[in-house]
Scaffold this motif. Structure first.
Motif, PDB file in Angstrom:
ATOM      1  N   ALA A 277       0.845  -1.200   0.000  1.00  0.00           N
ATOM      2  CA  ALA A 277       0.000   0.000   0.000  1.00  0.00           C
ATOM      3  C   ALA A 277       0.884   1.256   0.000  1.00  0.00           C
ATOM      4  CB  ALA A 277      -0.922  -0.007   1.219  1.00  0.00           C
ATOM      5  N   SER A 278       1.959   1.221   0.772  1.00  0.00           N
ATOM      6  CA  SER A 278       2.857   2.384   0.852  1.00  0.00           C
ATOM      7  C   SER A 278       3.577   2.600  -0.467  1.00  0.00           C
ATOM      8  CB  SER A 278       3.885   2.191   1.962  1.00  0.00           C
ATOM      9  OG  SER A 278       3.226   1.975   3.178  1.00  0.00           O
ATOM     10  N   LEU A 279       3.896   1.501  -1.134  1.00  0.00           N
ATOM     11  CA  LEU A 279       4.548   1.592  -2.442  1.00  0.00           C
ATOM     12  C   LEU A 279       3.623   2.341  -3.411  1.00  0.00           C
ATOM     13  CD1 LEU A 279       6.884   0.685  -4.296  1.00  0.00           C
ATOM     14  CD2 LEU A 279       5.637  -1.451  -4.699  1.00  0.00           C
ATOM     15  N   GLU A 280       2.343   1.996  -3.359  1.00  0.00           N
ATOM     16  CA  GLU A 280       1.368   2.680  -4.222  1.00  0.00           C
ATOM     17  C   GLU A 280       1.255   4.162  -3.828  1.00  0.00           C
ATOM     18  OE1 GLU A 280       0.015   1.432  -6.819  1.00  0.00           O
ATOM     19  OE2 GLU A 280      -1.349   3.098  -7.286  1.00  0.00           O
ATOM     20  N   ALA A 281       1.250   4.425  -2.511  1.00  0.00           N
ATOM     21  CA  ALA A 281       1.155   5.818  -2.041  1.00  0.00           C
ATOM     22  C   ALA A 281       2.290   6.649  -2.644  1.00  0.00           C
ATOM     23  CB  ALA A 281       1.221   5.862  -0.518  1.00  0.00           C
ATOM     24  N   LEU A 282       3.496   6.090  -2.654  1.00  0.00           N
ATOM     25  CA  LEU A 282       4.665   6.848  -3.115  1.00  0.00           C
ATOM     26  C   LEU A 282       4.758   6.917  -4.640  1.00  0.00           C
ATOM     27  CD1 LEU A 282       7.358   5.532  -0.591  1.00  0.00           C
ATOM     28  CD2 LEU A 282       6.282   7.780  -0.584  1.00  0.00           C
ATOM     29  N   ASN A 283       4.188   5.928  -5.331  1.00  0.00           N
ATOM     30  CA  ASN A 283       4.364   5.869  -6.790  1.00  0.00           C
ATOM     31  C   ASN A 283       3.180   6.371  -7.597  1.00  0.00           C
ATOM     32  OD1 ASN A 283       6.919   4.889  -6.629  1.00  0.00           O
ATOM     33  ND2 ASN A 283       6.397   2.751  -7.037  1.00  0.00           N
ATOM     34  N   ASN A 284       1.999   6.430  -6.997  1.00  0.00           N
ATOM     35  CA  ASN A 284       0.814   6.771  -7.788  1.00  0.00           C
ATOM     36  C   ASN A 284       0.906   8.204  -8.325  1.00  0.00           C
ATOM     37  OD1 ASN A 284      -2.089   7.765  -8.202  1.00  0.00           O
ATOM     38  ND2 ASN A 284      -2.307   5.546  -8.009  1.00  0.00           N
ATOM     39  N   PRO A 285       0.569   8.411  -9.597  1.00  0.00           N
ATOM     40  CA  PRO A 285       0.676   9.756 -10.179  1.00  0.00           C
ATOM     41  C   PRO A 285      -0.243  10.784  -9.506  1.00  0.00           C
ATOM     42  CG  PRO A 285      -0.034   8.109 -11.827  1.00  0.00           C
ATOM     43  CD  PRO A 285       0.192   7.373 -10.561  1.00  0.00           C
ATOM     44  N   CYS A 286      -1.265  10.324  -8.777  1.00  0.00           N
ATOM     45  CA  CYS A 286      -2.185  11.283  -8.110  1.00  0.00           C
ATOM     46  C   CYS A 286      -1.638  11.781  -6.778  1.00  0.00           C
ATOM     47  CB  CYS A 286      -3.525  10.625  -7.809  1.00  0.00           C
ATOM     48  SG  CYS A 286      -4.419  10.163  -9.257  1.00  0.00           S
ATOM     49  N   LYS A 287      -0.453  11.276  -6.372  1.00  0.00           N
ATOM     50  CA  LYS A 287      -0.023  11.557  -4.987  1.00  0.00           C
ATOM     51  C   LYS A 287       0.109  13.054  -4.713  1.00  0.00           C
ATOM     52  CE  LYS A 287       4.900  11.345  -5.508  1.00  0.00           C
ATOM     53  NZ  LYS A 287       6.160  10.726  -5.380  1.00  0.00           N
ATOM     54  N   ASN A 288       0.670  13.789  -5.674  1.00  0.00           N
ATOM     55  CA  ASN A 288       0.901  15.209  -5.396  1.00  0.00           C
ATOM     56  C   ASN A 288      -0.399  15.993  -5.311  1.00  0.00           C
ATOM     57  OD1 ASN A 288       3.630  15.028  -5.037  1.00  0.00           O
ATOM     58  ND2 ASN A 288       4.060  15.217  -7.228  1.00  0.00           N
ATOM     59  N   SER A 289      -1.381  15.611  -6.148  1.00  0.00           N
ATOM     60  CA  SER A 289      -2.648  16.353  -6.075  1.00  0.00           C
ATOM     61  C   SER A 289      -3.350  16.049  -4.754  1.00  0.00           C
ATOM     62  CB  SER A 289      -3.545  16.079  -7.286  1.00  0.00           C
ATOM     63  OG  SER A 289      -3.773  14.724  -7.404  1.00  0.00           O
ATOM     64  N   PHE A 290      -3.244  14.803  -4.266  1.00  0.00           N
ATOM     65  CA  PHE A 290      -3.845  14.474  -2.960  1.00  0.00           C
ATOM     66  C   PHE A 290      -3.222  15.342  -1.866  1.00  0.00           C
ATOM     67  CE2 PHE A 290      -3.375  12.136   1.066  1.00  0.00           C
ATOM     68  CZ  PHE A 290      -4.708  12.051   1.419  1.00  0.00           C
ATOM     69  N   ILE A 291      -1.883  15.405  -1.889  1.00  0.00           N
ATOM     70  CA  ILE A 291      -1.176  16.164  -0.834  1.00  0.00           C
ATOM     71  C   ILE A 291      -1.538  17.654  -0.937  1.00  0.00           C
ATOM     72  CG2 ILE A 291       1.092  16.866   0.048  1.00  0.00           C
ATOM     73  CD1 ILE A 291       2.180  14.150  -1.017  1.00  0.00           C
ATOM     74  N   GLN A 292      -1.502  18.186  -2.183  1.00  0.00           N
ATOM     75  CA  GLN A 292      -1.775  19.628  -2.352  1.00  0.00           C
ATOM     76  C   GLN A 292      -3.168  20.014  -1.861  1.00  0.00           C
ATOM     77  OE1 GLN A 292      -0.921  20.208  -6.485  1.00  0.00           O
ATOM     78  NE2 GLN A 292       1.283  20.170  -6.082  1.00  0.00           N
ATOM     79  N   GLU A 293      -4.140  19.162  -2.189  1.00  0.00           N
ATOM     80  CA  GLU A 293      -5.520  19.467  -1.781  1.00  0.00           C
ATOM     81  C   GLU A 293      -5.625  19.492  -0.252  1.00  0.00           C
ATOM     82  OE1 GLU A 293      -9.734  17.252  -1.947  1.00  0.00           O
ATOM     83  OE2 GLU A 293      -8.451  16.925  -3.701  1.00  0.00           O
TER      84      GLU A 293
END
Ligand code: PLP
Length: 399
Positions: A277-293
């Protein structure tokens, strides 16, 4: 039964105690506003949950390498390169059951009995106890409101002795919300080199940065610093994954190997499914938009909270530069009474506020800062508005 002196020396977590009381009241049907939370109120994103489901379906359910799967350590290297501009190899990374375990592993493998650890105060509640469990001695270094609670090299100096081995840095800081700037960190780095110290740099709130502030790691100041720093981070706060229990350490290979040896005999590898799950958290292309929001939402909450608290007579707080906490100064109310109860300290303030106004805050004494209570803004803006109203009503009643 006779318990060990080691555990009898450790205080129970006041944070957990207040959160438990708040939960109990909620279960009884009260409308409790919990400003005590140490985790985000966002859900773990669906793509992360799906990765965990796939890991189970694919039978990825056995022991893994003690230090964590290679793909995850590689993803951590990329994360750190992007986050702090430091290049690590997977052999310099270790995955643990949350950042807390990473910190304990590091302390355990670095300290000999009686070694001193410099700890900026106010501090995260668990550091002194983690240091003591690892047979070290916490030495508290004051930080001041006038400096925005930033750690200054000149304030560290008087506390360095020939027993000092480690300096803990936690920026962005829990509980102050302080973010250390480059100048201050460069001066601290000089002192670290001068006294041959090891730095544990807890950067778990590294993505929780507001306004023009910047997250800078002391490990980015060249090889000399990288070689004596253990960077701690994890997915808990950044990806709203506190329950998954995945944290990581980045540091010199010799130390990482020692920590792996220690972890192999204490807990073995972190949960295999949570690693995927953590691997997906770090690699998913949506990660930055999730964090920014999430950060933009937290920033709005912070602005509202700080402005409205500073409008309450007798109360004050600094605008935090990072993390998701505000330290609210309540010293003015010491010696005042709510009905017949006198407020003598931060515990009295928190308890009376919770019992009578159903607002949970964490007494500052838990962080070595009894003049304050900690308010977490990991709660909706509507709840913040209602909570501030209740706090204002409460302090008006104090005579
Ligand atoms: N470091 C700090 C400063 C924290 O505030 C916390 C959690 O509250 C942690 C570490 C622990 O993180 P984890 O949940 O990954 O163990």
């Amino acid at each position: 039964m006779n318990l060990s002196q080691k555990i009898l020396n450790i205080s129970p977590s006041l944070t957990l105690e207040i959160n438990e009381s708040a939960k109990e009241m909620k279960n009884k049907g009260y409308n409790v506003l919990n400003f005590g939370s140490g985790e985000t109120d966002y859900k773990t994103p669906d793509y992360i949950k799906f990765a965990a489901i796939s890991a189970i379906e694919d039978d990825f359910t056995k022991y893994t390498a003690v230090e964590g799967i290679k793909e995850l350590r590689e993803a951590v290297c990329e994360f750190l390169e992007e986050d702090i501009g430091v290049s690590y190899s997977p052999s310099e990374i270790m995955i643990s059951n949350g950042a807390k375990q990473s910190i304990f592993n590091a302390l355990y493998c670095i300290l000999n009995p009686g070694d001193e650890v410099l700890l900026p105060k106010p501090y995260w509640i668990s550091y002194p106890e983690l240091i003591r469990l690892a047979t070290g001695i916490p030495v508290f270094v004051p930080t001041y409101e006038k400096d925005n609670f930033r750690l200054k090299a000149k304030n560290i100096k008087p506390f360095v002795t020939n027993k000092t081995k480690v300096l803990i840095i936690n920026s962005p800081n829990n509980p102050t919300g302080s973010v250390y700037n480059e100048n201050d960190l460069r001066e601290i780095a000089e002192l670290v080199l001068e006294h041959d110290l090891i730095v544990i740099s807890d950067e778990i709130y590294g993505k929780f940065i507001y306004d023009k502030n910047q997250h800078i790691s002391i490990s980015s100041f060249g090889n000399d610093l990288k070689e004596r720093t253990v960077v701690i981070n994890g997915v808990s706060k950044t990806f709203s994954m506190t329950g998954w229990r995945v944290g990581f350490s980045a540091g010199p290979e010799r130390l990482i190997n020692a920590m792996t040896n220690f972890q192999s005999h204490s807990t073995s590898n972190p949960n295999s499914i949570a690693q995927k799950a953590s691997l997906e958290a770090l690699n998913n292309p949506c990660k930055n938009s999730f964090i920014q929001e999430m950060i933009s939402d937290f920033s709005n909450r912070k602005n509202y909270l700080v402005n409205s608290l500073n409008n309450i007579k007798g109360v004050s707080c600094l605008p935090p530069d990072g993390a998701f906490y505000v330290l609210m100064k309540i010293k003015n109310f010491f010696g005042k009474k709510f009905n017949s109860e006198t407020i003598k300290n931060s515990v009295d303030f928190s308890k009376i506020l919770l019992t009578n106004y159903k607002v949970a805050t964490i007494p500052g004494v838990a962080f070595g800062a009894d003049d304050y209570v900690r308010i977490s803004y990991s709660i909706s803006l509507e709840s913040i508005k209602e909570g501030v109203k209740r706090i204002a009503d409460f302090v008006k009643k104090l005579k």
